[in-house]
Design a protein around this motif. Structure first.
Motif, PDB file in Angstrom:
ATOM      1  N   TYR A  14     100.913 110.147  48.433  1.00  0.00           N
ATOM      2  CA  TYR A  14     101.889 110.701  47.484  1.00  0.00           C
ATOM      3  C   TYR A  14     101.181 111.612  46.480  1.00  0.00           C
ATOM      4  CZ  TYR A  14     105.421 110.658  43.743  1.00  0.00           C
ATOM      5  OH  TYR A  14     106.313 111.009  42.768  1.00  0.00           O
ATOM      6  N   LEU A  15     100.039 111.170  45.989  1.00  0.00           N
ATOM      7  CA  LEU A  15      99.261 111.982  45.053  1.00  0.00           C
ATOM      8  C   LEU A  15      98.795 113.267  45.723  1.00  0.00           C
ATOM      9  CD1 LEU A  15      97.718 112.484  42.396  1.00  0.00           C
ATOM     10  CD2 LEU A  15      95.873 111.073  43.325  1.00  0.00           C
ATOM     11  N   THR A  16      98.262 113.166  46.924  1.00  0.00           N
ATOM     12  CA  THR A  16      97.766 114.375  47.596  1.00  0.00           C
ATOM     13  C   THR A  16      98.895 115.350  47.917  1.00  0.00           C
ATOM     14  OG1 THR A  16      97.776 113.281  49.762  1.00  0.00           O
ATOM     15  CG2 THR A  16      95.701 113.259  48.530  1.00  0.00           C
ATOM     16  N   GLU A  17     100.091 114.821  48.187  1.00  0.00           N
ATOM     17  CA  GLU A  17     101.247 115.698  48.420  1.00  0.00           C
ATOM     18  C   GLU A  17     101.646 116.456  47.158  1.00  0.00           C
ATOM     19  OE1 GLU A  17     104.258 113.053  49.875  1.00  0.00           O
ATOM     20  OE2 GLU A  17     103.194 112.716  51.772  1.00  0.00           O
ATOM     21  N   HIS A  18     101.249 115.942  46.011  1.00  0.00           N
ATOM     22  CA  HIS A  18     101.615 116.570  44.732  1.00  0.00           C
ATOM     23  C   HIS A  18     100.415 117.212  44.029  1.00  0.00           C
ATOM     24  CE1 HIS A  18     105.121 114.051  45.491  1.00  0.00           C
ATOM     25  NE2 HIS A  18     105.770 114.938  44.757  1.00  0.00           N
ATOM     26  N   LEU A  19      99.357 117.479  44.772  1.00  0.00           N
ATOM     27  CA  LEU A  19      98.180 118.097  44.158  1.00  0.00           C
ATOM     28  C   LEU A  19      98.483 119.480  43.590  1.00  0.00           C
ATOM     29  CD1 LEU A  19      95.162 117.094  46.408  1.00  0.00           C
ATOM     30  CD2 LEU A  19      95.689 116.332  44.083  1.00  0.00           C
ATOM     31  N   GLY A  20      99.465 120.161  44.150  1.00  0.00           N
ATOM     32  CA  GLY A  20      99.847 121.467  43.627  1.00  0.00           C
ATOM     33  C   GLY A  20     100.225 121.408  42.159  1.00  0.00           C
ATOM     34  N   LEU A  21     100.748 120.290  41.744  1.00  0.00           N
ATOM     35  CA  LEU A  21     101.099 120.089  40.342  1.00  0.00           C
ATOM     36  C   LEU A  21      99.869 120.193  39.441  1.00  0.00           C
ATOM     37  CD1 LEU A  21     103.295 119.166  38.277  1.00  0.00           C
ATOM     38  CD2 LEU A  21     102.655 116.829  38.850  1.00  0.00           C
ATOM     39  N   ALA A  81      88.749 115.923  41.347  1.00  0.00           N
ATOM     40  CA  ALA A  81      87.477 116.402  40.791  1.00  0.00           C
ATOM     41  C   ALA A  81      87.571 117.794  40.178  1.00  0.00           C
ATOM     42  CB  ALA A  81      86.391 116.371  41.870  1.00  0.00           C
ATOM     43  N   GLY A  82      88.288 118.679  40.811  1.00  0.00           N
ATOM     44  CA  GLY A  82      88.367 120.052  40.326  1.00  0.00           C
ATOM     45  C   GLY A  82      89.170 120.231  39.056  1.00  0.00           C
ATOM     46  N   VAL A  83      90.039 119.284  38.758  1.00  0.00           N
ATOM     47  CA  VAL A  83      90.920 119.433  37.593  1.00  0.00           C
ATOM     48  C   VAL A  83      90.836 118.257  36.620  1.00  0.00           C
ATOM     49  CG1 VAL A  83      92.558 120.900  38.831  1.00  0.00           C
ATOM     50  CG2 VAL A  83      92.891 118.430  38.803  1.00  0.00           C
ATOM     51  N   ALA A  84      89.989 117.303  36.897  1.00  0.00           N
ATOM     52  CA  ALA A  84      89.925 116.079  36.095  1.00  0.00           C
ATOM     53  C   ALA A  84      89.678 116.350  34.618  1.00  0.00           C
ATOM     54  CB  ALA A  84      88.847 115.142  36.640  1.00  0.00           C
ATOM     55  N   ASN A  85      88.917 117.384  34.322  1.00  0.00           N
ATOM     56  CA  ASN A  85      88.573 117.679  32.928  1.00  0.00           C
ATOM     57  C   ASN A  85      89.445 118.757  32.300  1.00  0.00           C
ATOM     58  OD1 ASN A  85      86.489 115.738  32.741  1.00  0.00           O
ATOM     59  ND2 ASN A  85      85.167 117.094  33.932  1.00  0.00           N
ATOM     60  N   HIS A  86      90.473 119.186  33.011  1.00  0.00           N
ATOM     61  CA  HIS A  86      91.426 120.143  32.437  1.00  0.00           C
ATOM     62  C   HIS A  86      92.425 119.390  31.568  1.00  0.00           C
ATOM     63  CE1 HIS A  86      90.919 123.270  35.904  1.00  0.00           C
ATOM     64  NE2 HIS A  86      89.784 122.960  35.329  1.00  0.00           N
ATOM     65  N   ASN A  87      92.860 120.030  30.516  1.00  0.00           N
ATOM     66  CA  ASN A  87      93.908 119.425  29.701  1.00  0.00           C
ATOM     67  C   ASN A  87      95.178 119.327  30.522  1.00  0.00           C
ATOM     68  OD1 ASN A  87      92.182 119.207  27.570  1.00  0.00           O
ATOM     69  ND2 ASN A  87      93.060 120.881  26.396  1.00  0.00           N
ATOM     70  N   ALA A  88      95.865 118.211  30.363  1.00  0.00           N
ATOM     71  CA  ALA A  88      97.067 117.951  31.159  1.00  0.00           C
ATOM     72  C   ALA A  88      98.259 118.731  30.631  1.00  0.00           C
ATOM     73  CB  ALA A  88      97.379 116.463  31.139  1.00  0.00           C
ATOM     74  N   THR A  89      99.089 119.171  31.548  1.00  0.00           N
ATOM     75  CA  THR A  89     100.347 119.831  31.193  1.00  0.00           C
ATOM     76  C   THR A  89     101.411 118.743  31.015  1.00  0.00           C
ATOM     77  OG1 THR A  89     101.118 120.038  33.474  1.00  0.00           O
ATOM     78  CG2 THR A  89      99.735 121.844  32.615  1.00  0.00           C
ATOM     79  N   PRO A  90     102.536 119.073  30.415  1.00  0.00           N
ATOM     80  CA  PRO A  90     103.609 118.076  30.293  1.00  0.00           C
ATOM     81  C   PRO A  90     104.069 117.534  31.655  1.00  0.00           C
ATOM     82  CG  PRO A  90     104.025 119.913  28.825  1.00  0.00           C
ATOM     83  CD  PRO A  90     102.850 120.304  29.675  1.00  0.00           C
ATOM     84  N   GLU A  91     104.144 118.397  32.658  1.00  0.00           N
ATOM     85  CA  GLU A  91     104.561 117.954  33.996  1.00  0.00           C
ATOM     86  C   GLU A  91     103.538 116.990  34.590  1.00  0.00           C
ATOM     87  OE1 GLU A  91     104.314 121.233  33.102  1.00  0.00           O
ATOM     88  OE2 GLU A  91     106.444 121.706  32.894  1.00  0.00           O
ATOM     89  N   GLN A  92     102.271 117.289  34.391  1.00  0.00           N
ATOM     90  CA  GLN A  92     101.214 116.403  34.882  1.00  0.00           C
ATOM     91  C   GLN A  92     101.270 115.058  34.167  1.00  0.00           C
ATOM     92  OE1 GLN A  92      97.879 118.923  34.061  1.00  0.00           O
ATOM     93  NE2 GLN A  92      98.002 119.990  36.020  1.00  0.00           N
ATOM     94  N   THR A  97     102.188 109.260  34.376  1.00  0.00           N
ATOM     95  CA  THR A  97     102.897 108.073  33.906  1.00  0.00           C
ATOM     96  C   THR A  97     103.633 107.394  35.054  1.00  0.00           C
ATOM     97  OG1 THR A  97     103.144 109.027  31.696  1.00  0.00           O
ATOM     98  CG2 THR A  97     104.662 107.249  32.291  1.00  0.00           C
ATOM     99  N   GLU A  98     104.308 108.190  35.863  1.00  0.00           N
ATOM    100  CA  GLU A  98     105.027 107.646  37.026  1.00  0.00           C
ATOM    101  C   GLU A  98     104.063 107.003  38.019  1.00  0.00           C
ATOM    102  OE1 GLU A  98     106.845 109.601  40.979  1.00  0.00           O
ATOM    103  OE2 GLU A  98     107.703 110.397  39.134  1.00  0.00           O
ATOM    104  N   PHE A  99     102.991 107.699  38.330  1.00  0.00           N
ATOM    105  CA  PHE A  99     102.011 107.207  39.297  1.00  0.00           C
ATOM    106  C   PHE A  99     101.387 105.898  38.809  1.00  0.00           C
ATOM    107  CE2 PHE A  99      97.862 107.021  41.352  1.00  0.00           C
ATOM    108  CZ  PHE A  99      98.185 107.321  42.669  1.00  0.00           C
ATOM    109  N   SER A 100     101.068 105.829  37.532  1.00  0.00           N
ATOM    110  CA  SER A 100     100.481 104.612  36.963  1.00  0.00           C
ATOM    111  C   SER A 100     101.454 103.444  37.043  1.00  0.00           C
ATOM    112  CB  SER A 100     100.052 104.858  35.516  1.00  0.00           C
ATOM    113  OG  SER A 100      99.071 105.871  35.472  1.00  0.00           O
TER     114      SER A 100
END
Length: 116
Positions: A14-21, A81-92, A97-100
């Motif tokens: 599910y997470l990998t399907e939403h990596l575009g986010l 790994a490529g985005v872990a240190n990017h600031n999160a967007t509201p959508e992310q 929150t949902e994934f957790s």
């Protein structure tokens, strides 16, 4: 406990399907927290809830839950790994929150089976 179950594999899919986010750049971010900080914060809150809802868990069982969370965070770090240190967007932030919450559901099911 959780990471070796089909439900966890489905959540990772599910997470990998939403990596575009997570490909959105930092300049769309309103959050001061990074993607991984949000994941860690949300997962910590969920596990505190799990343990609070199950006071009958032994010390060893609680440690098992914590080891599982560490494994999940490691998996998330690998996947994001490529985005872990990017600031999160509201959508992310909403997705995290949902994934957790879904991770918590997995723990709820496994703990229920464990305590029967």
């Amino acid at each position: 406990m959780v990471t070796d179950k089909d439900g966890y594999i489905h959540l990772i899919q599910y997470l990998t399907e939403h990596l575009g986010l997570f490909e959105t750049s930092d300049n769309h971010s309103l959050a001061s927290e990074t993607v991984m900080e949000l994941f860690e914060e949300q997962l910590s809150a969920q596990i505190i809830m799990v343990c609070g809802q199950n006071p009958q868990l032994s010390f060893a069982q609680r440690n098992m839950v914590i080891r599982e969370i560490d494994a999940i965070v490691y998996d998330l770090e690998e996947i994001l790994a490529g985005v872990a240190n990017h600031n999160a967007t509201p959508e992310q932030s909403i997705f995290i929150t949902e994934f957790s919450g879904l991770i918590k559901n997995l723990f709820d099911q496994e703990i229920d089976n464990l305590l029967r």
